[in-house]
Write an enzyme that holds these catalytic residues in place. Structure first.
Site, PDB file in Angstrom:
ATOM      1  N   GLY B 479      28.865  53.430  42.165  1.00  0.00           N
ATOM      2  CA  GLY B 479      28.849  51.975  42.268  1.00  0.00           C
ATOM      3  C   GLY B 479      28.757  51.542  43.722  1.00  0.00           C
ATOM      4  N   ARG B 641      26.827  54.104  62.298  1.00  0.00           N
ATOM      5  CA  ARG B 641      25.615  53.418  61.845  1.00  0.00           C
ATOM      6  C   ARG B 641      25.778  52.841  60.457  1.00  0.00           C
ATOM      7  NH1 ARG B 641      19.758  55.499  62.366  1.00  0.00           N
ATOM      8  NH2 ARG B 641      20.279  54.894  64.477  1.00  0.00           N
ATOM      9  N   ASN B 644      23.105  50.114  55.207  1.00  0.00           N
ATOM     10  CA  ASN B 644      22.748  48.900  54.469  1.00  0.00           C
ATOM     11  C   ASN B 644      23.923  47.940  54.571  1.00  0.00           C
ATOM     12  OD1 ASN B 644      22.637  46.955  52.353  1.00  0.00           O
ATOM     13  ND2 ASN B 644      21.170  48.227  51.239  1.00  0.00           N
ATOM     14  N   LYS B 714      29.417  57.316  59.976  1.00  0.00           N
ATOM     15  CA  LYS B 714      30.796  57.744  59.709  1.00  0.00           C
ATOM     16  C   LYS B 714      31.054  57.607  58.210  1.00  0.00           C
ATOM     17  CE  LYS B 714      32.778  57.057  64.307  1.00  0.00           C
ATOM     18  NZ  LYS B 714      33.655  56.213  65.155  1.00  0.00           N
ATOM     19  N   GLU B 718      36.614  54.112  52.142  1.00  0.00           N
ATOM     20  CA  GLU B 718      38.062  54.064  51.956  1.00  0.00           C
ATOM     21  C   GLU B 718      38.809  53.267  53.005  1.00  0.00           C
ATOM     22  OE1 GLU B 718      39.266  58.275  50.306  1.00  0.00           O
ATOM     23  OE2 GLU B 718      37.301  58.371  51.242  1.00  0.00           O
TER      24      GLU B 718
END
Ligand code: FAD
Ligand code: SF4
Lengths: 352, 752
Positions: B479, B641, B644, B714, B718
């Site tokens: 998801g 980076r 999206n 990276k 979480e």
């Protein structure tokens, strides 16, 4: 799950006849019954689907100025009926503070009255529960019970009735219309639900096979419309049962309380009409001092049934706030977060 | 490979229509909102039967009796699987060959070690028949007293916590640091057991064909699942085909194949027909992992300028009686705040619960709420603004190891988020901001951090003569948007428009994409994709630059760049050739290349690698009722980076909302006597609803990291929980003056 017969009567007499067999259960919106069946908490042999009985789907004005709400009117439809919401704003607010939009679209008036307690031990079939299995014992005692009853409980059962809708209804002297083997009878909502005593399985005045056909509000219930509120403390902002709740309705003239109604939710096995508090309020000055005295009176007999002493103080406070809010006047339109303390300001934006 | 690298990292390239960095909407979004996306339980192979688990209602003991006859006599029931007739396994489910191998309950005996453990599986023609069959088993037990709660057993020091981290760790002398401190605080915080509650329950549709196995099941780690199942059944991994195109959330609970999923496979084996098994919501509270409860004590000393002289962080946690997973909560203090002395330690008890496992930010989330609360208490004890206090104790190097950070734009996060939030207007003392409606308002801050982890992954890239490309890797979309983000990386890696790339993932017959966990999936599988693209482009460039007929002849690898399906001469972009032309001339229908994504051990040895963030929370508290509402959340995160920004932002939103959940809502209420969870349903196990989170902002702070991996990624999955939970708790303190010490914060804690 257990196989059961499914019957869909089209008339009230057919429904009664179908449910006359022992082990029958009426199915209305199903939002509670189906959960209970899936959990193995109840396992009827026959399900009598009353959801398509057209006669029970109406809201009717009565000649005496009262209102009759059919048992199958959906919670959402009732709350969004503009005339209903204008006349009984606290009831509409209570309805819209319950469950979620999807559930309210399905849940019915009759089903809401008869929804079972949310006591987790009642749902957990491996626990002892006198309500589920009379005489088995009560595992909520000494268990995880911070949300259990503080009024009217017994050592046989400390569960609460979870309905929001019933709280303002009982304050407004609502009457339950019941169709049974011996015809139609009327019972006040206050008498309808029972305290547990030693028979917590007897939750209300229905006999097996009895059908709730409607709920009546007497004419004077609308006389509180200018000063009526429902307030509900929850553990999240929406879509949660009440920790405690209160419905308050006043008629005030010249700074004096001419009429007062107060009922509490989430505190007892029934929607709790606080008559002793009403007596304190009647004729008193409409101010915080009177409200505090009323709150003390309402909770005079309260005692913790477990890790829930905080609910007594919380209820005291919600009584005062509900009365203050009622005194301040019914908001011009329903708050975006109905009955929430975060909507204390009439019409406040829910993201303010 | 160097070819593609330099391509992707050119800002000009980024501006000129490359896919990385574009806020594309989810490519699978249409399928999902129209219901066309096929989740595991949507599959119905011909002849399929339904399996339903019968689970234990006791926490400890053994099954004395099951009425198998009654279940079998029920119409539609085909078979009842118990320890008596469960098909044999090649490996003992209680064997543990490595720390990542968790013991499974696969009906190996009649012992019961936690509530909701499977005691039988009923297989029937319909779901209803199987359900009733399970009820008819009417189990009888020999029960022993359950061990419940953090004080329910003797504690011990575990051999390791989390993924092999030492249970006890220190640098410097904490006791001396505390002694020399001008100000000290000590506080204990409790966090409850929490359950993943992915929207999609664990489900499996399994079909055997001889010794070949075909499975539809949600998995965050296809190759690991394949390996585990192969080991259990003694068959070759290649004989197992797992399809997992979409997961309805995983959060760690689908990281490793769970017992119930394997039971579905066993059931199919037993009856020789395809079987579907879907967990009921309440059955997810036990066999599929959870976040263990913790009780954490923090001790901090500060000098007269508010500099930390010591941090002591001790965590008591719980695991099951039969396996080892220990929530590494105290390790949160290793990486965030500078201090000459830091000591972390863990102890644990063994309880009659299912084994706790990884749950979104395992250790980081539990540790963060305690650490950020304690830091706030320390700031208050020093009379300092909590943001200033955090900046005063800013770690220029990783505190525990002294390693430099590969990159750390936390200062920028503090600045951007605090400005957006309006933090400078915050009064120091609590209870100073009643609003016009009478609510107590409070503002709190928390620092977010999460390690930049990488695993191992492989990908295969193909360029075809028709000018299109194919990228294959067995990546998992829970998801988070893997279908989209990986396609973007693939498009850039292949120098193609995203619509010309056929991206395949979510199936175990594709190259191993590693695990979608540890926030490392985009970095790991992304690097594999990137490198596979580079490999195939290198082959293509070879074909062109070595052929005299090509306008690129003689340009050499370094002399071309790939863009929009063409190779260009770097020094003269008027000379170019399409991929199709190059392949046609070479007489090739397609060429392929492979790439891997692996952590670079040299740079990982040299640098500490973490994402960072700063979260600011505003809460309103009803002064009489103690009801809390988070009214505003502003987070700023620097995580290398951004592939999206739309997807990344929604990861942050989700994480931050989970942080609210941690602070205010989530708790598995466990009966203190039976050990059974009393709110194993989504009505009573609270998570925030929309009204609980009216305003969330996530700012993306620019961060270039040349060391984490070539793409500079990276991880964002979480980190949002960390920081946020503490920020909310600290805001509650600032509103009320009451310091929350147990979570979730309850009305009764604030009633006063
Ligand atoms: C997740 C969740 C959250 C909820 N939150 C709230 C909340 O915050 N506040 C709140 O007040 N409620 C809440 N509810 C409860 C909800 O309001 C009730 O489930 C609903 O009102 C029941 O109505 P129904 O028509 O679906 O009843 P059903 O489920 O159809 O029936 C309930 C019971 O009433 C009997 N029955 C129904 N109609 C009749 C009749 N006419 N005559 C005789 N017997 C009848 C049925 O046999 C059954 O025993 C929640 C429910 C859920 C599932
Ligand atoms: S409180 Fe009532 S409903 Fe709950 S377990 Fe006890 S008897 Fe059952």
């Amino acid at each position: 799950m257990k196989n059961f017969d499914y019957i869909r009567p089209t008339t009230i007499p057919d429904a009664l006849a179908a449910a006359a067999e022992p082990g029958s259960a009426y199915l209305a919106g199903g939002t509670n019954l189906l959960d209970l069946m899936k959990g193995g908490v109840t396992s009827p042999d026959r399900v009598v689907d009353i959801s398509r009985l057209p006669e029970l789907n109406r809201i009717e004005r009565l000649a005496d100025g009262g209102l009759r709400i059919g048992a199958l009117v959906r919670n959402a439809d009732l709350a969004h009926d503009p005339e209903f919401a204008r006349s009984y704003p606290a009831v509409a607010e209570a309805l819209l503070s319950g469950a979620s939009a999807q559930l309210r679209n399905a849940a019915t008036v009759g089903g809401n009255l008869l929804q079972r307690t949310r006591c987790s031990y009642f749902y957990d079939t491996a626990s002892a529960c006198n309500k589920r299995e009379p005489g088995a014992g009560c595992d909520a005692l000494g268990g995880e019970n911070r949300l259990h009853a503080v009024l009217g409980w017994s050592d046989a059962c400390i569960a609460t009735h979870p309905s929001d809708f019933c709280v303002p209804l009982v304050a407004l002297d609502a009457v339950v219309e019941i169709e049974g083997k011996k015809g139609r009878r009327h019972v006040t909502l206050e008498e309808f639900h029972r305290l547990p005593g030693q028979t917590p399985q007897r939750e209300n005045g229905l006999e097996p096979g009895d059908l709730i056909v409607g709920v009546r509000l007497p004419a004077e219930a609308a006389s509180f419309s200018a000063n009526a509120r429902y307030l509900k403390v929850r553990e999240r902002t929406s879509y949660a049962f009440a920790v405690v709740s209160a419905a308050a309705a006043l008629v005030v003239e010249g700074g004096k309380i001419r009429q007062a109604r107060l009922a509490l939710g989430g505190v007892a096995a029934k929607p709790w009409r606080a008559r002793s508090a009403e007596a304190v309020l009647l004729g008193a000055d409409a101010d915080e001092t009177s409200f505090v005295r009323a709150a003390d009176a309402a909770l005079a007999d309260a005692s913790p049934s477990g890790d829930n002493a905080f609910k007594i103080e919380l209820t005291r406070r919600i009584v005062v706030r509900a009365l203050m809010s009622a005194l301040a006047g019914t908001p011009g339109r329903l708050p975006a977060l109905p009955a929430s303390p975060f909507s204390s300001i009439p019409g406040v934006r829910h993201d303010a | 490979m160097t070819l593609e690298l330099s391509l992707n990292q050119q800002p000009a390239h980024l501006r000129q229509g490359s896919s990385i960095g574009q806020p594309l909407t989810r490519r699978d979004g249409f399928l999902k909102v129209t219901g066309a996306a096929r989740y595991a339980a949507d599959n119905h192979p011909p002849g399929m039967l339904y399996a339903v688990l019968a689970v234990s209602s006791i926490a400890r003991g053994r099954v004395a009796l099951l009425d198998v006859e009654a279940a079998k006599a029920h119409a539609g029931v085909v078979e009842v699987m118990t320890p008596e007739n469960r098909p044999p396994l090649a490996t003992d489910p209680d064997a543990k060959n490595n720390p990542f191998m968790f013991r499974l309950d696969l009906l190996q005996n009649d012992h019961i070690r936690y509530p909701n453990q499977t005691i039988a599986v009923v297989i029937a023609e319909t779901l209803e028949a199987a359900t009733e069959g399970a009820a008819l088993l009417s189990p009888r037990y020999e029960a022993q007293p359950a061990r419940v709660g953090l004080d329910g057993a003797e504690s011990f020091v575990p051999g390791g916590v989390g993924i092999g981290s030492p249970a006890v760790h220190h640098k410097g002398d904490v006791e001396a640091g505390l002694k020399s401190a001008a100000t000290r605080i000590e506080a204990t915080y409790e966090t409850p057991a929490q359950y993943h509650n992915a929207m999609e329950p664990h489900a499996i549709v399994a079909a055997w064909d001889g010794d070949s196995l075909s499975i539809d099941t949600p998995s965050q780690g296809l190759a690991m699942a394949q390996g585990r199942i192969a080991g259990l059944f003694g068959i070759a991994p290649e004989n197992i085909h797992i399809r997992s195109p979409f997961l309805g959330g995983g959060f760690g609970s689908k990281g490793m194949i769970s017992g119930p999923q394997v039971l579905g496979i066993l059931a199919a084996r037993l009856v020789g027909r395809p079987v579907k098994l879907v967990l009921r919501r309440e059955q997810m509270y036990g066999p599929v992992g959870h976040r263990a409860p913790t009780r954490q004590t923090l001790r901090m000393g500060m000098d007269s300028e508010g500099r930390l002289t010591a941090i002591g962080h001790h965590a008591r946690t719980a695991s099951s009686t039969f396996d080892d997973f220990f929530e590494p909560a105290a390790d949160a203090s290793h990486t965030l705040y500078a201090s000459p002395a830091i000591a972390t330690s863990h102890e644990a008890v063994r309880l009659d619960t299912g084994t706790p496992l990884f749950m979104r930010a395992p250790g980081e989330a539990t540790g963060s709420i305690a650490l950020e609360s304690a830091i706030d208490e320390a700031a208050a004890a020093c009379g300092m603004d909590p943001l200033e206090f955090r900046q005063r104790n800013y770690a220029e190097v990783e505190p525990m190891t002294g390693k430099p950070f590969s990159s750390k734009a936390l200062r920028e996060c503090y600045t951007q988020a605090s400005e957006r939030f309006g933090w400078q207007r915050r009064p120091l003392q609590p209870r100073q901001m009643p609003d016009k409606d009478g609510f107590l308002t409070g503002w709190g801050i928390g620092t977010a951090t999460f390690p930049a982890i990488m695993f191992q992954a492989e990908a295969r890239a193909v360029l075809r003569a028709d000018g299109s490309g194919l990228m294959e890797t067995g990546a998992q979309d829970m998801g988070q948007g893997a279908w989209t983000a990986f396609a973007q990386i693939a498009a850039d890696g292949l120098g193609l428009d995203i619509d010309q790339v056929d991206f395949r993932a979510g199936s175990s017959d594709l190259p191993n994409a590693g695990i979608a966990g540890g926030s490392g999936h985009t970095a790991t599988a992304g690097m594999a994709i990137h490198n596979a693209g580079a490999a195939v482009i290198t082959r293509l460039a070879d074909l062109a630059t070595r052929h005299e007929a090509s306008p690129l002849f003689g340009a050499g690898n370094e002399g071309v760049l790939a863009r929009g399906g063409r190779l260009y001469r770097r020094d003269d972009e008027s000379r170019s050739e399409s991929y199709g032309e190059i392949l046609a001339r070479a007489g090739l229908a397609e060429i392929d290349g492979r790439g891997t994504g692996t952590p670079d051990s040299a740079s990982r040895e040299a640098y500490a690698m973490h994402a960072h963030g700063a979260v600011f929370a505003e809460v309103k508290v009803d002064p009489d009722f103690g009801q809390i509402r988070v009214t505003r959340l502003v987070g700023a995160f620097a995580a290398g980076r951004v592939i999206n920004p739309r997807l990344v932002r929604s990861q942050y939103y989700g994480g931050m909302i989970w942080g609210v959940s941690f602070a205010l809502h989530e708790e598995a209420v466990t009966d203190r006597r039976s050990g059974r969870i009393q709110n194993a349903n989504l009505a009573e196990y609270h998570i925030p609803v929309n009204a609980d989170v009216p305003s969330v902002a996530a700012l993306l702070v620019h961060e270039d990291d040349p060391y984490v991996n070539a793409l500079g990624i990276k991880g964002v999955g979480e980190i949002g929980i960390t920081g946020t939970a503490g920020a909310v708790a600290n805001a509650v303190w600032h509103a009320t003056g009451v310091r929350p010490r147990r979570f979730p914060i309850r009305i009764e804690d604030l009633l006063g």
